[in-house]
Scaffold this active site. Sequence first.
Site, PDB file in Angstrom:
ATOM      1  N   GLU A   1     -27.799  29.101  41.944  1.00 51.53           N
ATOM      2  CA  GLU A   1     -26.716  29.740  41.187  1.00 51.53           C
ATOM      3  C   GLU A   1     -26.895  29.432  39.709  1.00 51.53           C
ATOM      4  O   GLU A   1     -27.367  28.347  39.366  1.00 51.53           O
ATOM      5  CB  GLU A   1     -25.353  29.148  41.603  1.00 51.53           C
ATOM      6  CG  GLU A   1     -25.019  29.313  43.056  1.00 51.53           C
ATOM      7  CD  GLU A   1     -23.966  28.296  43.541  1.00 51.53           C
ATOM      8  OE1 GLU A   1     -23.404  27.563  42.719  1.00 51.53           O
ATOM      9  OE2 GLU A   1     -23.747  28.255  44.761  1.00 51.53           O
TER      10      GLU A   1
ATOM     11  N   LYS B   1     -25.967  27.980  36.244  1.00 58.02           N
ATOM     12  CA  LYS B   1     -25.062  26.899  35.848  1.00 58.02           C
ATOM     13  C   LYS B   1     -24.209  27.430  34.712  1.00 58.02           C
ATOM     14  O   LYS B   1     -24.682  27.628  33.591  1.00 58.02           O
ATOM     15  CB  LYS B   1     -25.842  25.662  35.415  1.00 58.02           C
ATOM     16  CG  LYS B   1     -24.931  24.477  35.157  1.00 58.02           C
ATOM     17  CD  LYS B   1     -25.730  23.204  34.989  1.00 58.02           C
ATOM     18  CE  LYS B   1     -24.832  21.989  34.923  1.00 58.02           C
ATOM     19  NZ  LYS B   1     -23.883  22.018  33.794  1.00 58.02           N
TER      20      LYS B   1
ATOM     21  N   ASP C   1     -21.500  27.785  31.808  1.00 59.71           N
ATOM     22  CA  ASP C   1     -21.122  26.858  30.745  1.00 59.71           C
ATOM     23  C   ASP C   1     -19.636  27.004  30.441  1.00 59.71           C
ATOM     24  O   ASP C   1     -19.252  27.716  29.535  1.00 59.71           O
ATOM     25  CB  ASP C   1     -21.963  27.128  29.508  1.00 59.71           C
ATOM     26  CG  ASP C   1     -22.048  25.907  28.629  1.00 59.71           C
ATOM     27  OD1 ASP C   1     -22.581  26.019  27.524  1.00 59.71           O
ATOM     28  OD2 ASP C   1     -21.550  24.844  29.033  1.00 59.71           O
TER      29      ASP C   1
ATOM     30  N   TYR D   1     -17.748  28.147  43.100  1.00 59.13           N
ATOM     31  CA  TYR D   1     -19.068  27.720  43.569  1.00 59.13           C
ATOM     32  C   TYR D   1     -19.039  26.642  44.644  1.00 59.13           C
ATOM     33  O   TYR D   1     -20.083  26.187  45.078  1.00 59.13           O
ATOM     34  CB  TYR D   1     -19.945  27.265  42.406  1.00 59.13           C
ATOM     35  CG  TYR D   1     -19.335  26.211  41.508  1.00 59.13           C
ATOM     36  CD1 TYR D   1     -19.190  26.460  40.155  1.00 59.13           C
ATOM     37  CD2 TYR D   1     -18.910  24.997  42.005  1.00 59.13           C
ATOM     38  CE1 TYR D   1     -18.637  25.520  39.325  1.00 59.13           C
ATOM     39  CE2 TYR D   1     -18.356  24.048  41.185  1.00 59.13           C
ATOM     40  CZ  TYR D   1     -18.222  24.312  39.837  1.00 59.13           C
ATOM     41  OH  TYR D   1     -17.667  23.366  39.019  1.00 59.13           O
TER      42      TYR D   1
ATOM     43  N   LYS E   1     -32.040  22.436  33.843  1.00 58.52           N
ATOM     44  CA  LYS E   1     -31.534  22.906  32.550  1.00 58.52           C
ATOM     45  C   LYS E   1     -32.575  23.752  31.830  1.00 58.52           C
ATOM     46  O   LYS E   1     -33.768  23.503  31.931  1.00 58.52           O
ATOM     47  CB  LYS E   1     -31.156  21.708  31.665  1.00 58.52           C
ATOM     48  CG  LYS E   1     -30.059  20.831  32.245  1.00 58.52           C
ATOM     49  CD  LYS E   1     -28.729  21.519  32.397  1.00 58.52           C
ATOM     50  CE  LYS E   1     -27.855  21.443  31.162  1.00 58.52           C
ATOM     51  NZ  LYS E   1     -27.361  20.116  30.852  1.00 58.52           N
TER      52      LYS E   1
ATOM     53  N   CYS F   1     -26.610  -4.870   5.864  1.00 58.76           N
ATOM     54  CA  CYS F   1     -25.794  -3.869   6.557  1.00 58.76           C
ATOM     55  C   CYS F   1     -25.036  -3.021   5.524  1.00 58.76           C
ATOM     56  O   CYS F   1     -24.394  -3.579   4.629  1.00 58.76           O
ATOM     57  CB  CYS F   1     -24.808  -4.584   7.477  1.00 58.76           C
ATOM     58  SG  CYS F   1     -23.583  -3.473   8.173  1.00 58.76           S
TER      59      CYS F   1
ATOM     60  N   CYS G   1     -21.086  -4.170   6.093  1.00 61.87           N
ATOM     61  CA  CYS G   1     -20.537  -5.517   5.863  1.00 61.87           C
ATOM     62  C   CYS G   1     -21.477  -6.409   5.059  1.00 61.87           C
ATOM     63  O   CYS G   1     -21.156  -7.567   4.817  1.00 61.87           O
ATOM     64  CB  CYS G   1     -20.188  -6.176   7.191  1.00 61.87           C
ATOM     65  SG  CYS G   1     -21.648  -6.692   8.117  1.00 61.87           S
TER      66      CYS G   1
ATOM     67  N   CYS H   1     -27.468  -5.146  12.610  1.00 57.91           N
ATOM     68  CA  CYS H   1     -26.645  -5.900  11.678  1.00 57.91           C
ATOM     69  C   CYS H   1     -26.261  -7.186  12.391  1.00 57.91           C
ATOM     70  O   CYS H   1     -25.895  -7.173  13.568  1.00 57.91           O
ATOM     71  CB  CYS H   1     -25.402  -5.094  11.332  1.00 57.91           C
ATOM     72  SG  CYS H   1     -24.042  -6.099  10.728  1.00 57.91           S
TER      73      CYS H   1
ATOM     74  N   CYS I   1     -18.333  -7.473  11.277  1.00 51.45           N
ATOM     75  CA  CYS I   1     -18.690  -6.175  10.693  1.00 51.45           C
ATOM     76  C   CYS I   1     -17.669  -5.134  11.117  1.00 51.45           C
ATOM     77  O   CYS I   1     -17.459  -4.899  12.302  1.00 51.45           O
ATOM     78  CB  CYS I   1     -20.087  -5.768  11.157  1.00 51.45           C
ATOM     79  SG  CYS I   1     -20.559  -4.120  10.620  1.00 51.45           S
TER      80      CYS I   1
HETATM   81  S1  IVH Z   1     -21.676  22.410  41.720  1.00 58.21           S
HETATM   82  C1  IVH Z   1     -21.077  18.605  43.811  1.00 58.21           C
HETATM   83  N1  IVH Z   1     -22.356  24.772  40.787  1.00 58.21           N
HETATM   84  O1  IVH Z   1     -21.691  21.782  36.145  1.00 58.21           O
HETATM   85  C2  IVH Z   1     -21.551  19.621  42.871  1.00 58.21           C
HETATM   86  N2  IVH Z   1     -21.474  23.160  39.279  1.00 58.21           N
HETATM   87  O2  IVH Z   1     -22.956  19.209  35.645  1.00 58.21           O
HETATM   88  C3  IVH Z   1     -20.539  19.988  41.870  1.00 58.21           C
HETATM   89  N3  IVH Z   1     -21.245  23.943  36.987  1.00 58.21           N
HETATM   90  O3  IVH Z   1     -18.859  19.833  36.840  1.00 58.21           O
HETATM   91  C4  IVH Z   1     -20.887  21.063  40.967  1.00 58.21           C
HETATM   92  N4  IVH Z   1     -22.019  25.973  37.343  1.00 58.21           N
HETATM   93  O4  IVH Z   1     -18.508  22.192  35.927  1.00 58.21           O
HETATM   94  C5  IVH Z   1     -21.863  23.552  40.497  1.00 58.21           C
HETATM   95  N5  IVH Z   1     -22.958  26.889  40.087  1.00 58.21           N
HETATM   96  C6  IVH Z   1     -22.462  25.689  39.815  1.00 58.21           C
HETATM   97  C7  IVH Z   1     -22.051  25.325  38.517  1.00 58.21           C
HETATM   98  C8  IVH Z   1     -21.575  24.036  38.289  1.00 58.21           C
HETATM   99  C9  IVH Z   1     -21.530  25.129  36.438  1.00 58.21           C
HETATM  100  C10 IVH Z   1     -20.731  22.782  36.252  1.00 58.21           C
HETATM  101  C11 IVH Z   1     -19.524  22.127  36.878  1.00 58.21           C
HETATM  102  C12 IVH Z   1     -19.909  20.693  37.101  1.00 58.21           C
HETATM  103  C13 IVH Z   1     -21.033  20.550  36.125  1.00 58.21           C
HETATM  104  C14 IVH Z   1     -21.957  19.437  36.567  1.00 58.21           C
END
Ligand code: IVH
Length: 672
Positions: free
Chosen positions: A116, A118, A120, A228, A317, A411, A414, A429, A435
């Site tokens: 899936e 990820k 944002d 998700y 990522k 420093c 301080c 320091c 400090c």
């Molecule tokens: S699963 C146990 N699926 O990423 C697994 N998370 O870095 C829980 N996120 O807190 C997360 N897309 O806010 C999952 N397809 C996806 C996601 C996803 C975004 C976020 C989520 C989580 C964070 C973790």
Amino acid sequence: MSDINQARQRVSILRNLLNHHSYQYYVLDEPEIPDAEYDRLYRELQALEHQYPELVTLDSPTQRVGDKPLDGFSQVKHEIPMLSLDNVFNEEELSAFYKRVKDRLAIDEPIEFAAEPKLDGLAISLLYKDGVLVRAGTRGDGTTGEDVTHNIRTIHSVPLHLQGDDYPTLLEVRGEVFMPKAGFEKLNQAAIKNGEKTFANPRNAAAGSLRQLDSKIAASRPLAMYCYAVGKVDGMDSVETHSEMLNHLLKWGLPLCKERALVKDIKGCLEYFEKMSAQRASLPYDIDGIVYKVNRLNWQKELGFVARAPRWAIAHKFPAQEEMTVVNDIEFQVGRTGAITPVARLDPVFVGGVTVSNATLHNMDEVERKDVRIGDTVIIRRAGDVIPEVVSVVPGSRKQGAYKVKLPDHCPVCQSDVVREEGEAVARCTGGLFCQAQRKESIKHFASRKAMDVDGLGDKLVEQLVDEKLIDHVDDLYSLTIEQLSKLERMGEKSATNLIDALEKSKSTRLERFIYALGIREVGEATALSLSQHFGSLDKLLAANIDELQNVPDVGPVVAAHIVHFFQQKHNLEVIKKLREAGICWQNVDVVNQGDQSLAGKTFVITGTLSAMSRDEAKRLLQLKGAKVSGSVSKKTSAVIVGDNPGSKAAKAEQLGVEILSEVDLNNLLGR
Ligand code: IVH
């Protein structure tokens, strides 16, 4: 039929129609009727509900926006913690994750993953009871979040009532709330036009919208959500896979990301990653990577969790985002532990979704290695939420007059001596808590969200409190008075009262948070958790010596020495005593390794590949029995455990006459 009964019937038909068309439009993206027709049906329902207020229900499509703002946020407890994910950044790290999964499951067939994007945005939990949305909460610290039901109800794709008749009696759904790119652009354009502040990126805009007490504001923001995962579920036949569960969610009317897919093996993961990387820019929403989840739920269960993340999922990522800019100056900052960090002051540049004007250069070795000089044009990287850093000088861009910086002898805060120990990259320091910079940083850390979580005690306020000499150390926080606080600039009596309340609230905490809050060098959240689980109480931790500390998973000789050193300092013990006297308390933790300590005092080295478990797992199991696990063989090593394709460590053991054990011997030791 009486008028009201007729109305009741029509209201029900209208709600079903509106829910159906919302689902087609917002969830499936396949509208069946023109907007004008939808609006007509909506207005008809509104008129009937106005005429017969007794027919209004909480899950009616007209009830998404509340009429009165809330007074404040209440808390929601997540019975099943909301976890985060571990990250990988390249194929090699992904392969290591895949291998760990396979090793742990002890299987050889290709593994199927649910892949899936990820998203944002922000993690949100939705709670449905008998199909009705009764609560929505933010992730918060994973266990406790904020109730944002009023704002989530305004998101059209989130059903107020589940569809169909086979939904569970209790369903907790988790997902990400985000702001689609187009909506974000529009929102910012409007803000510019009205002379208001713009949001730095869609994520901030989504977060800002959910933080509103007035649901009318959230309703005016173009928020969306994709689900998700599920949390707690009651009253449902079990399902075998994650993807099957997602299909149920879609059927019940919940919004899901259309780009999700099932893939097999590393190859499938990488192909999906490439495909989504290519699509990333043209997707209607921001994503920062791909999440792969082992699809079979019994395997997920078997794999379990570490600290705050599942072993059965990983976030892959996208490569860090980079931009070019000019270094106007290099200054030195003093951190909580006295570390002196060179920081590049930059011509502001937009990178990774935010404007960056400072970037860390880590230490003087890095400055020299990268040969960064004032006046240079450099590449800045901001990967995810990581602190922006200077990656390199743009080759051939050096202008005449660009000049080097020198580490200061004193420093900058301080004036104490700055020392750089032999072999250490970091200069420090020597001022300690004399400090002011170190004092300030330690108080900021203590109050921070993952530590004591003192709501409202931000960095600026800590600086003010120290500058005004109202506090010197963290324990002084708890003797502050409303009177003192309300005299501060930009602080009214109400904020002062709120802060005192927040301080009071922070007193009841958890042991791992308290340990983390102390700010011991190299003791991060995960180590603090291991320490609390290992010792169970602060007094036992205080009494532990270097050897005992090294029995804790993840604690090596360096961290152990930092911990012992920290608790040897009289002023630290004094601060802890005062904090406890101020009323800070926690429940002692169930000690994880109370049981068999038959391997205490022994040191093992593991080399080669084990067939039934990873080396990390073997290490953990040995440590649970009190053994130490080291990375190198010496005469003091009790035994070397040798798997397939061992490295030079097996030969070294033979040479030194150290006992050699097979995996079978290991299992015997572990009593498996
Ligand atoms: S699963 C146990 N699926 O990423 C697994 N998370 O870095 C829980 N996120 O807190 C997360 N897309 O806010 C999952 N397809 C996806 C996601 C996803 C975004 C976020 C989520 C989580 C964070 C973790």
